[in-house]
Design a protein around this motif. Sequence first.
Motif, short mmCIF file in Angstrom:
data_model
loop_
_atom_site.label_atom_id
_atom_site.label_comp_id
_atom_site.label_asym_id
_atom_site.label_seq_id
_atom_site.Cartn_x
_atom_site.Cartn_y
_atom_site.Cartn_z
N LYS A 91 -30.67 30.81 3.09
CA LYS A 91 -29.34 30.24 2.94
C LYS A 91 -29.08 29.18 4.00
CE LYS A 91 -24.44 31.45 2.73
NZ LYS A 91 -23.43 32.55 2.83
N GLU A 92 -29.50 29.48 5.24
CA GLU A 92 -29.30 28.52 6.33
C GLU A 92 -30.04 27.22 6.06
OE1 GLU A 92 -30.07 28.15 11.17
OE2 GLU A 92 -30.32 30.06 10.13
N ALA A 93 -31.27 27.32 5.54
CA ALA A 93 -32.06 26.13 5.24
C ALA A 93 -31.40 25.31 4.14
CB ALA A 93 -33.47 26.52 4.84
N LEU A 94 -30.86 25.97 3.12
CA LEU A 94 -30.18 25.26 2.04
C LEU A 94 -28.91 24.58 2.54
CD1 LEU A 94 -30.58 27.73 -0.97
CD2 LEU A 94 -31.65 25.48 -0.71
N GLU A 95 -28.18 25.25 3.40
CA GLU A 95 -26.97 24.65 3.96
C GLU A 95 -27.33 23.42 4.79
OE1 GLU A 95 -23.96 25.27 3.34
OE2 GLU A 95 -24.05 27.22 2.32
N MET A 96 -28.48 23.48 5.47
CA MET A 96 -28.90 22.36 6.30
C MET A 96 -29.13 21.10 5.47
SD MET A 96 -31.98 22.37 9.12
CE MET A 96 -31.23 23.78 9.94
N VAL A 97 -29.58 21.27 4.22
CA VAL A 97 -29.83 20.11 3.35
C VAL A 97 -28.72 19.96 2.31
CG1 VAL A 97 -32.32 20.19 3.67
CG2 VAL A 97 -31.29 21.47 1.78
N GLU A 98 -27.57 20.59 2.56
CA GLU A 98 -26.37 20.46 1.72
C GLU A 98 -26.59 20.91 0.29
OE1 GLU A 98 -24.76 16.53 2.10
OE2 GLU A 98 -24.43 16.74 4.25
N LEU A 99 -27.31 22.03 0.12
CA LEU A 99 -27.53 22.59 -1.22
C LEU A 99 -27.13 24.07 -1.30
CD1 LEU A 99 -30.93 21.06 -2.43
CD2 LEU A 99 -28.66 20.66 -3.37
N GLY A 100 -26.27 24.49 -0.39
CA GLY A 100 -25.84 25.88 -0.42
C GLY A 100 -25.16 26.27 -1.71
N HIS A 101 -24.45 25.30 -2.33
CA HIS A 101 -23.74 25.57 -3.59
C HIS A 101 -24.70 25.77 -4.76
CE1 HIS A 101 -24.66 21.28 -3.68
NE2 HIS A 101 -24.56 21.36 -5.01
N ALA A 102 -25.97 25.36 -4.60
CA ALA A 102 -26.93 25.42 -5.71
C ALA A 102 -27.98 26.51 -5.49
CB ALA A 102 -27.61 24.07 -5.88
N ALA A 103 -27.68 27.49 -4.65
CA ALA A 103 -28.66 28.51 -4.28
C ALA A 103 -29.18 29.31 -5.47
CB ALA A 103 -28.07 29.45 -3.23
N LYS A 104 -28.37 29.48 -6.50
CA LYS A 104 -28.77 30.31 -7.63
C LYS A 104 -29.35 29.51 -8.80
CE LYS A 104 -25.41 33.97 -6.61
NZ LYS A 104 -24.30 34.81 -7.15
N ARG A 105 -29.54 28.22 -8.59
CA ARG A 105 -30.08 27.37 -9.66
C ARG A 105 -31.58 27.19 -9.47
NH1 ARG A 105 -26.20 22.25 -9.43
NH2 ARG A 105 -27.57 21.52 -11.11
N PHE A 106 -32.31 27.04 -10.60
CA PHE A 106 -33.75 26.76 -10.54
C PHE A 106 -33.97 25.28 -10.19
CE2 PHE A 106 -33.73 30.55 -13.26
CZ PHE A 106 -34.73 31.30 -12.65
N PRO A 107 -35.07 24.97 -9.49
CA PRO A 107 -35.34 23.57 -9.14
C PRO A 107 -35.34 22.64 -10.36
CG PRO A 107 -36.76 25.00 -7.87
CD PRO A 107 -36.03 25.88 -8.86
#
Length: 230
Positions: free
Chosen positions: A2-18
């Motif tokens: 979660k911290e890594a995703l927040e760092m790249v501003e993608l915390g809102h998309a954590a449950k989505r597939f690439p």
Amino acid sequence: MKEALEMVELGHAAKRFPRALSGGQQQRVALARCLIYQPSVILMDEPLGALDRKLREAMQMEIKRIHRESGATIIFVTHDQEEALALSDRIYLMNEGKIAQIDTPENICQQPQTTFVAEFIGLSNILRGEIRHDTLVNQQGNFALPATSTLQGQAALVISPEHIRLCAAQDALVHGKISERIYAGSETRLVVTLDHGERFIVRSSQALVGAIGNTVSLNWNPENARLLTM
């Protein structure tokens, strides 16, 4: 994670597939995956190429912060000169698979070692000619050299656009016609075609600097020029 995703501003998309993300978002996912392992060396091969300008600039600041806080060495490959200057502590400029110059961003811009570096890293103006009696001579005229110059034979005089001045005709070193005029907010950029076809780039803070087709006169301080071998 979660911290890594927040760092790249993608915390809102954590449950989505690439595969459900845009190309730019997928690039940021790749960066987040890398950051999870806290590596000592990170290789980034044009990671910001698919991002829009606003997000690219935001990510540049994030990468600088990550570099500063993590202490990791980041090898960043880019063809974008502005991006290289903005992000780098040291630049390795490559030409045909060989290193053309290794230096700080400031020295790459202000003290290029070859005409390739001068032309590639910025909008340098270059006058090529032969040195005779402490002047550079070509079809445009005779041009004074920086006082510290020791080169002989064929050489190139490099002048940055910010050092070119609009002046009165009697004070000119060269004359030409404005062939393009680009307004860039704090400055106006002129493309001036000289009498024998060479093109000079001039940056001016003046609001009114002439229209396309107008004749202008230009000069510069010889000490602001740099003399390079051909």
